[in-house]
Write a protein that holds these residues in place. Structure first.
Motif, mmCIF file in Angstrom:
data_model
loop_
_atom_site.group_PDB
_atom_site.id
_atom_site.type_symbol
_atom_site.label_atom_id
_atom_site.label_comp_id
_atom_site.label_asym_id
_atom_site.label_seq_id
_atom_site.Cartn_x
_atom_site.Cartn_y
_atom_site.Cartn_z
ATOM 1 N N ILE A 154 0.848 -1.201 0.000
ATOM 2 C CA ILE A 154 0.000 0.000 0.000
ATOM 3 C C ILE A 154 0.881 1.247 0.000
ATOM 4 N N PRO A 158 0.412 5.126 -1.992
ATOM 5 C CA PRO A 158 -0.825 5.081 -1.204
ATOM 6 C C PRO A 158 -2.064 5.626 -1.930
ATOM 7 N N GLU A 159 -1.899 6.727 -2.685
ATOM 8 C CA GLU A 159 -3.073 7.335 -3.326
ATOM 9 C C GLU A 159 -3.685 6.392 -4.346
ATOM 10 N N SER A 161 -3.166 3.123 -4.640
ATOM 11 C CA SER A 161 -3.653 1.907 -3.987
ATOM 12 C C SER A 161 -5.029 2.134 -3.371
ATOM 13 N N LEU A 162 -5.173 3.273 -2.730
ATOM 14 C CA LEU A 162 -6.433 3.564 -2.050
ATOM 15 C C LEU A 162 -7.609 3.552 -3.027
ATOM 16 N N GLU A 163 -7.365 4.044 -4.233
ATOM 17 C CA GLU A 163 -8.416 4.083 -5.249
ATOM 18 C C GLU A 163 -8.891 2.670 -5.612
ATOM 19 N N GLN A 166 -10.608 1.043 -2.636
ATOM 20 C CA GLN A 166 -11.968 1.567 -2.475
ATOM 21 C C GLN A 166 -12.931 0.884 -3.451
ATOM 22 N N TYR A 189 -3.298 6.845 6.829
ATOM 23 C CA TYR A 189 -3.777 6.055 5.697
ATOM 24 C C TYR A 189 -4.620 4.871 6.147
ATOM 25 N N LYS A 192 -8.065 5.751 6.546
ATOM 26 C CA LYS A 192 -8.802 6.022 5.300
ATOM 27 C C LYS A 192 -9.192 4.763 4.547
ATOM 28 N N MET A 193 -8.481 3.646 4.827
ATOM 29 C CA MET A 193 -8.692 2.421 4.063
ATOM 30 C C MET A 193 -9.948 1.697 4.549
#
Ligand code: C2E
Ligand code: CA
Ligand code: CA
Ligand code: CA
Length: 277
Positions: A154, A158-159, A161-163, A166, A189, A192-193
């Motif tokens: 991740i 991170p940005e 991966s987060l997408e 999600q 982070y 946020k996950m």
């Protein structure tokens, strides 16, 4: 090839060196190995600590190479992760485990099956749609599956991966953060996950009885996860004493040799039928 022994450990120098010819051969063989059924998915049980009830299993890939014999995943997966090869491996593993998970559910076995994803997978915008296709073909519900992503994968981006994470969450997949404690994920982070589970790395769990520090870390991690609304799996549980300590810390699930090593499908089905549960 094993090099000279160093304090009792054989030092391996050539096979997995970046430029070793054998490593390059193995890499070129991996693609075919997937088709020739030299790779196999093993399943390691995950058990609820309070009740002893079987919760599910983690899918762990094994390569039985005709010439080199058993090649452990720690040695060919990092190689594959440096190339696009990992995508073939991930999709192969997903296809196998989706099919098997659907089969268990047809048999009335309510198991949650975990599969490992790699950093590259988390940067691949095609992945969610491909997974949708595989799941539909297998007849598996996303809620029966847990996708394990490591903390370090991740954090490589991170940005991005987060997408992907999600999207997978929105599709109904459960998500687990693997090897927790070994990477450098920021709690910002983590918050946020959309995660379901946190897995405490076995390096902390295995020494929890001997090391006061590790015990403090394990206990604090369980509390942190619970406060974030996540369930906790401890991996690398090797004996009853560790199991009891984790129970006293209110850890939810355990995975490890104390319960069972990873098993070939037939052995896993046998294990479920036996008293081991
Ligand atoms: P991981 O995801 O952290 O998997 C847990 C590893 O701990 C497995 O090693 C498992 O056999 C081992 N283990 C389980 N219980 C115990 C225990 O009580 N004591 C000890 N000492 N070890 C225990 P394995 O199967 O050799 O897999 C190594 C790694 O290879 C995995 O670590 C994972 O990162 C990777 N891997 C395996 N299969 C796949 C796959 O299909 N895709 C991807 N991307 N990675 C995979
Ligand atoms: Ca894992
Ligand atoms: Ca792990
Ligand atoms: Ca690991």
């Amino acid at each position: 090839m094993a090099g000279k022994s160093h304090e009792g450990y054989a030092v391996y120098t050539s096979i997995f060196d970046d430029h070793s010819p054998r490593r390059l051969t193995l890499m070129s063989e991996l693609r075919q190995a997937l088709e020739k059924e030299e790779l196999q998915v093993y399943y390691q049980p995950k058990v609820a600590i309070k009740t002893g009830r079987l919760y599910g299993a983690e899918a762990l890939v094994r390569w039985n190479h005709p010439k080199h014999g058993f090649v452990p995943p720690d040695e060919f997966i990092p190689m594959a992760e440096r190339t696009r090869m990992i995508k073939h491996l991930t999709l192969w593993a997903l296809k196998q485990t989706f099919g098997q998970c659907a089969e268990w559910h047809r048999q009335g076995l309510d198991l949650i099956v975990s599969v490992n994803l790699s950093a590259r997978d988390l940067h691949d915008p095609e992945l969610p749609d491909i997974i949708t296709g595989l799941a539909a073909a297998a007849g598996v519900k996303p809620a029966w599956m847990m996708l394990e992503i490591t903390e370090s994968s991740i954090m490589t981006d991170p940005e991005r991966s987060l997408e992907i994470i999600q999207r997978l969450h929105d599709m109904g997949y459960r998500l687990s953060i693997d090897d927790f404690g070994t990477g450098y994920s920021s709690l910002a982070y983590l918050k946020k996950m959309p995660l379901t589970e946190l897995k405490i790395d076995k390096s902390f769990v295995s020494d929890v009885l001997k090391s006061e520090n590790d015990a403090v870390i394990v206990k604090a991690t369980i509390n942190l996860a619970h406060n974030l609304g996540l369930q906790v799996t401890a991996e690398g549980v090797e004996n009853r004493q560790v199991m009891a300590l984790l129970d006293s810390y209110a850890c939810d699930l355990a995975q490890g040799y104390y319960l069972s090593k990873p098993l070939a499908l037939g052995e896993f089905n046998e294990w479920m039928r036996s008293d081991a549960m």
